[in-house]
Design an enzyme around this catalytic site. Structure first.
Site, mmCIF file in Angstrom:
data_model
loop_
_atom_site.group_PDB
_atom_site.id
_atom_site.type_symbol
_atom_site.label_atom_id
_atom_site.label_comp_id
_atom_site.label_asym_id
_atom_site.label_seq_id
_atom_site.Cartn_x
_atom_site.Cartn_y
_atom_site.Cartn_z
ATOM 1 N N TYR A 105 0.860 -1.071 -0.090
ATOM 2 C CA TYR A 105 0.067 0.144 0.103
ATOM 3 C C TYR A 105 1.022 1.183 0.089
ATOM 4 O O TYR A 105 0.720 2.212 -0.802
ATOM 5 C CB TYR A 105 -0.867 -0.057 1.181
ATOM 6 C CG TYR A 105 -1.938 1.177 1.243
ATOM 7 C CD1 TYR A 105 -2.911 0.905 0.701
ATOM 8 C CD2 TYR A 105 -1.786 2.202 2.165
ATOM 9 C CE1 TYR A 105 -4.107 2.325 0.477
ATOM 10 C CE2 TYR A 105 -2.434 3.154 2.218
ATOM 11 C CZ TYR A 105 -3.776 3.355 1.631
ATOM 12 O OH TYR A 105 -4.741 4.183 1.453
ATOM 13 N N LYS A 113 1.319 4.209 -2.711
ATOM 14 C CA LYS A 113 1.159 5.705 -2.524
ATOM 15 C C LYS A 113 2.021 6.416 -2.622
ATOM 16 O O LYS A 113 2.117 7.729 -3.269
ATOM 17 C CB LYS A 113 0.337 5.759 -1.182
ATOM 18 C CG LYS A 113 -0.923 5.049 -0.807
ATOM 19 C CD LYS A 113 -2.134 5.562 -1.885
ATOM 20 C CE LYS A 113 -3.339 4.968 -1.562
ATOM 21 N NZ LYS A 113 -4.622 5.633 -2.424
HETATM 22 P P1 NAP Z 1 -13.584 3.427 0.534
HETATM 23 O O1 NAP Z 1 -14.676 3.946 1.288
HETATM 24 O O2 NAP Z 1 -13.204 1.992 0.757
HETATM 25 O O3 NAP Z 1 -13.657 3.765 -0.755
HETATM 26 C C1 NAP Z 1 -12.931 3.280 -1.765
HETATM 27 C C2 NAP Z 1 -13.403 3.221 -3.210
HETATM 28 O O4 NAP Z 1 -12.685 2.613 -4.277
HETATM 29 C C3 NAP Z 1 -14.675 2.329 -3.141
HETATM 30 O O5 NAP Z 1 -15.925 2.803 -3.725
HETATM 31 C C4 NAP Z 1 -14.313 1.063 -3.887
HETATM 32 O O6 NAP Z 1 -15.320 0.329 -4.278
HETATM 33 C C5 NAP Z 1 -13.244 1.777 -4.765
HETATM 34 N N1 NAP Z 1 -12.466 0.771 -5.623
HETATM 35 C C6 NAP Z 1 -11.719 -0.324 -4.952
HETATM 36 N N2 NAP Z 1 -11.231 -0.914 -5.971
HETATM 37 C C7 NAP Z 1 -11.758 -0.490 -7.023
HETATM 38 C C8 NAP Z 1 -11.499 -0.973 -8.553
HETATM 39 N N3 NAP Z 1 -10.930 -1.965 -8.767
HETATM 40 N N4 NAP Z 1 -12.169 -0.391 -9.386
HETATM 41 C C9 NAP Z 1 -13.164 0.654 -9.127
HETATM 42 N N5 NAP Z 1 -13.320 1.218 -8.005
HETATM 43 C C10 NAP Z 1 -12.733 0.762 -6.979
HETATM 44 O O7 NAP Z 1 -12.170 4.019 1.381
HETATM 45 P P2 NAP Z 1 -11.677 5.596 1.090
HETATM 46 O O8 NAP Z 1 -11.031 5.812 2.514
HETATM 47 O O9 NAP Z 1 -12.957 6.454 0.594
HETATM 48 O O10 NAP Z 1 -10.697 5.550 0.154
HETATM 49 C C11 NAP Z 1 -10.565 6.435 -0.896
HETATM 50 C C12 NAP Z 1 -9.054 6.843 -1.378
HETATM 51 O O11 NAP Z 1 -8.506 7.475 -0.043
HETATM 52 C C13 NAP Z 1 -8.234 5.503 -1.593
HETATM 53 O O12 NAP Z 1 -7.351 5.969 -2.394
HETATM 54 C C14 NAP Z 1 -7.633 5.390 -0.181
HETATM 55 O O13 NAP Z 1 -6.315 4.609 -0.420
HETATM 56 C C15 NAP Z 1 -7.156 6.950 0.339
HETATM 57 N N6 NAP Z 1 -7.059 6.841 1.739
HETATM 58 C C16 NAP Z 1 -8.055 6.725 2.732
HETATM 59 C C17 NAP Z 1 -7.598 6.889 3.978
HETATM 60 C C18 NAP Z 1 -8.518 6.378 5.000
HETATM 61 O O14 NAP Z 1 -7.944 6.311 6.376
HETATM 62 N N7 NAP Z 1 -9.960 6.346 4.795
HETATM 63 C C19 NAP Z 1 -6.116 7.222 4.524
HETATM 64 C C20 NAP Z 1 -5.357 7.761 3.265
HETATM 65 C C21 NAP Z 1 -5.810 7.593 1.942
HETATM 66 P P3 NAP Z 1 -15.551 -1.064 -3.685
HETATM 67 O O15 NAP Z 1 -15.948 -0.857 -2.233
HETATM 68 O O16 NAP Z 1 -16.742 -1.775 -4.366
HETATM 69 O O17 NAP Z 1 -14.247 -1.987 -3.844
#
Ligand code: NAP
Length: 262
Positions: free
Chosen positions: A168, A172
């Protein structure tokens, strides 16, 4: 924080078309809502039939919040053909993409010596390769129109690393390097490219974390709390807006409760 706590709509992104990947929930959803409030025409990209209901509910919510009609496009960001179909569908129906938010991402945890090679490939494919796949298709139109904003959702773990998250963190960190490179390359076309590197944000991505991890992490954070997706979205609005975001390119902005200070 609730959506009703956020001030009403304004017009910072009026006339712009914005595609947000993985937008049916979490941070992507919050960015789609913030963009809609600012007058953009939003394209909600979602992965598959399992996300269809959430995407449709978001469409209804966006229609309530703004004057433009959102478009839903479906596809798996790891599949090159799906990415092409998604971009082609926007081009057919709207004719351009001015703002690209590469948000879709996945997380898992493995000690490096126990990490299956397939899992490494899955995380790098979803989080990093997808950013390249979308960018390469969207940039030609931005060059033609001499305006574009690319916003890539990285993570603070790409800056400092994460135990049991070598895949991961590498994905990133890769996004940050990719973004700096395209910022250098595309600036002459009036296209900016930036990263947002959030700290812990309350989304499904954190739902597997133990109470022990949460309590220990909370105690380290200067602000003593995790963030909400709605607190990440304003950074995306800033980076997307003309003229407010115009001087940012190749940067990594960190809505992260003070966890990482660079
Ligand atoms: P989340 O609620 O799990 O959202 C991630 C989204 O990406 C979901 O809608 C998921 O759909 C979609 N996704 C995953 N694999 C995919 C694929 N192969 N094709 C199309 N869509 C796909 O998590 P989030 O926290 O909002 O994450 C959004 C971004 O923020 C990510 O890049 C994550 O790494 C980053 N981020 C999050 C955090 C945190 O603490 N939450 C911190 C730093 C960075 P499905 O659910 O159907 O897989």
């Amino acid at each position: 924080m609730k959506e009703s706590d956020i001030p009403g709509k304004s017009s910072l992104l009026m006339g712009k078309v914005a595609l947000v990947t993985g937008a049916s929930q979490g941070i992507g959803r919050a960015i789609a809502i913030a963009f809609q409030r600012e007058g953009a025409q939003v394209v909600v990209h979602y992965k598959g039939s399992e996300n269809r209901k959430d995407a449709e509910n978001l469409k209804v919510e966006l229609e309530r919040l703004g004057d433009t009609s959102p478009l839903l496009v479906q596809g798996d960001v790891t599949i090159e053909d799906d990415v092409k179909k998604a971009v082609d569908s926007v081009m057919d129906k709207i004719g351009r993409i001015d703002i690209l938010v590469n948000n879709a991402g996945v997380l898992s945890q493995y000690e490096v010596h126990k990490m299956p090679v397939d899992e490494w490939d899955r995380i790098i494919g979803t989080n990093l390769r997808s950013v390249f796949l979308f960018t390469r298709l969207v940039v030609p139109g931005m060059i033609e129109r001499k305006w574009g904003r690319i916003i890539n959702i990285a993570s603070q773990l790409g800056q400092i690393g994460g135990e049991e998250m070598a895949h991961y963190s590498a994905s990133k960190a890769g996004i940050i390097g990719f973004t700096k490179s395209i910022a250098r390359e595309l600036g002459k076309h009036n296209i900016t490219a930036n990263c947002i590197a959030p700290g812990p944000i309350e989304t499904d991505m954190l739902k597997e974390e133990t109470d022990e991890w949460r309590n220990s992490k909370l105690s380290e954070l200067p602000l003593k709390r995790f963030g909400y997706p709605e607190e990440v979205a304003p950074t995306a609005v800033l980076l997307a807006s003309d003229p407010r975001g115009n001087l940012y390119t190749g940067q990594t902005l960190g809505p992260n409760s003070g966890d990482v200070m660079l």
